[in-house]
Write a protein that holds these residues in place. Sequence first.
Motif, PDB file in Angstrom:
ATOM      1  N   ASN A 206      -2.107  -4.247   5.080  1.00 52.14           N
ATOM      2  CA  ASN A 206      -2.922  -4.290   3.853  1.00 52.14           C
ATOM      3  C   ASN A 206      -2.223  -3.601   2.683  1.00 52.14           C
ATOM      4  O   ASN A 206      -2.857  -2.925   1.871  1.00 52.14           O
ATOM      5  N   GLY A 207      -0.898  -3.748   2.615  1.00 45.68           N
ATOM      6  CA  GLY A 207      -0.150  -3.226   1.478  1.00 45.68           C
ATOM      7  C   GLY A 207       0.174  -1.754   1.543  1.00 45.68           C
ATOM      8  O   GLY A 207       0.541  -1.159   0.523  1.00 45.68           O
ATOM      9  N   ARG A 208       0.068  -1.141   2.723  1.00 46.11           N
ATOM     10  CA  ARG A 208       0.348   0.287   2.847  1.00 46.11           C
ATOM     11  C   ARG A 208       1.419   0.533   3.903  1.00 46.11           C
ATOM     12  O   ARG A 208       1.529  -0.203   4.881  1.00 46.11           O
ATOM     13  N   GLY A 209       2.212   1.603   3.693  1.00 49.55           N
ATOM     14  CA  GLY A 209       3.238   1.956   4.669  1.00 49.55           C
ATOM     15  C   GLY A 209       4.122   3.074   4.147  1.00 49.55           C
ATOM     16  O   GLY A 209       3.941   3.569   3.026  1.00 49.55           O
TER      17      GLY A 209
ATOM     18  N   ASP B 141       1.676   1.847  -1.474  1.00 47.64           N
ATOM     19  CA  ASP B 141       0.242   1.545  -1.490  1.00 47.64           C
ATOM     20  C   ASP B 141      -0.038   0.597  -2.653  1.00 47.64           C
ATOM     21  O   ASP B 141      -0.088   1.000  -3.815  1.00 47.64           O
ATOM     22  N   THR B 142      -0.213  -0.674  -2.332  1.00 46.04           N
ATOM     23  CA  THR B 142      -0.418  -1.678  -3.387  1.00 46.04           C
ATOM     24  C   THR B 142      -1.766  -1.520  -4.081  1.00 46.04           C
ATOM     25  O   THR B 142      -1.964  -2.089  -5.158  1.00 46.04           O
ATOM     26  N   ALA B 143      -2.680  -0.756  -3.500  1.00 46.45           N
ATOM     27  CA  ALA B 143      -3.981  -0.536  -4.155  1.00 46.45           C
ATOM     28  C   ALA B 143      -3.824   0.260  -5.442  1.00 46.45           C
ATOM     29  O   ALA B 143      -4.694   0.211  -6.311  1.00 46.45           O
TER      30      ALA B 143
ATOM     31  N   SER C 230       4.112   3.222  -9.760  1.00 49.12           N
ATOM     32  CA  SER C 230       2.662   3.198  -9.588  1.00 49.12           C
ATOM     33  C   SER C 230       2.285   2.735  -8.186  1.00 49.12           C
ATOM     34  O   SER C 230       1.230   3.101  -7.655  1.00 49.12           O
ATOM     35  N   THR C 231       3.164   1.945  -7.560  1.00 50.54           N
ATOM     36  CA  THR C 231       2.916   1.441  -6.207  1.00 50.54           C
ATOM     37  C   THR C 231       3.589   2.291  -5.140  1.00 50.54           C
ATOM     38  O   THR C 231       3.041   2.500  -4.064  1.00 50.54           O
ATOM     39  N   CYS C 232       4.788   2.780  -5.443  1.00 43.64           N
ATOM     40  CA  CYS C 232       5.603   3.496  -4.461  1.00 43.64           C
ATOM     41  C   CYS C 232       5.920   4.897  -4.984  1.00 43.64           C
ATOM     42  O   CYS C 232       6.507   5.037  -6.063  1.00 43.64           O
ATOM     43  N   THR C 233       5.556   5.911  -4.223  1.00 42.71           N
ATOM     44  CA  THR C 233       5.773   7.287  -4.644  1.00 42.71           C
ATOM     45  C   THR C 233       6.494   8.059  -3.543  1.00 42.71           C
ATOM     46  O   THR C 233       6.475   7.666  -2.370  1.00 42.71           O
TER      47      THR C 233
END
Length: 373
Positions: A122-125, A171-173, A221-224
């Motif tokens: 779900n867009g997380r990892g 986290d794509t959220a 904003s998506t990857c930190t």
Amino acid sequence: MYLIDQMRLVVEARRAGSPIIEGIETSRWIASVMDDILGRAELVLLEPSALALAADLRIDTPDRLDRMIEVLFREPRNLFIETVNAERMAKLAGMRGFPRVQLQPDRHDPSRVGLHIHVEGNGRGTIRPVWCFPRRLGSGRISNPGLSRLEREALEVLSRFGIGHSRIVVDTARRSSVGFAEFALRSDLQVPGLMAASAAVAKVTRKAVLHEAWRTWRLNSTCTAEFDRDSVPAARECAMQAGLTPEEFIARSEHDLDGELIHALAVMAVVAARETVPTVLTSIRKGRDAKRVCRPGRNDILLDRIGIVSAAPVHALREPAPGTAFEAPASGRASPVRHPVRGHLFLARNGRLTWRNAHWRGDAEKLGATRIR
């Protein structure tokens, strides 16, 4: 020797209860991370031919990058993908969107790189890099007679290994939808003249600076970067040895992640393409390869779990016969001059990684030159 085989030596020493591993915080933490990778992850070795496929991927805009992340982090999986660093830099240097990473002053290029990629779905990892440096940068051969052969070899490996104390969290959220025009307007309102001054220093246009800043901001904003709290005792030990404050050590560990996200997406795409693209080949490491990279007399406990990913040779494109119909250009564009298009990997609109065969594109009647006076 592959990273996987070297990590196995350390894990075996740890499981044997070696005090030289368990008695040092850094060694114990590194060995525990290695044990987790070898015990849970799918182990993949990427050949240069497979890296060449990754170089054709287009992830040079925020929208393309967001789409690729969404596809690759959709289904849960646990991967460890290993490459030769010189080969990945050579093959991926021409990829659109691949960053030009500057090493920190006291850092060295690794000989091999592994990426532990844990996709939750779900867009997380998370993505954690593992580096192995040349032997000349390690402690050399250890001849302590009080240590077993396994312990000596494990210590030699540990002296050349680096594992990121920070990791990339995807986290794509949290993805931002701010476009380039809105970002440019906000930048001028918040810090007037900053982009123009940066452009003057870099000797590029203000728009180029703004576009790169926008691309980086959208990606962040998506990857930190996130510091691994499980590594605190080991990080404290490393910081003291290096004479750094905790804040300096954390900043340096985050800096070490530069460029690894794009590399991870590229190699993940090739591994994912195994299921849909016949050009991408996978083989299990067999006995002859194992003997070449493993210590004589030892059984390779990981033999059946190591997949070697490569690419089939791409045949040269022949000159088409007269009257051959060529691929039409995208809608709304004028037909270009006829030109060959090599076979390449790309992300289709249906969200699947697809292989496009080499073909001719354009209008044959446009061949020729026009002289303008």
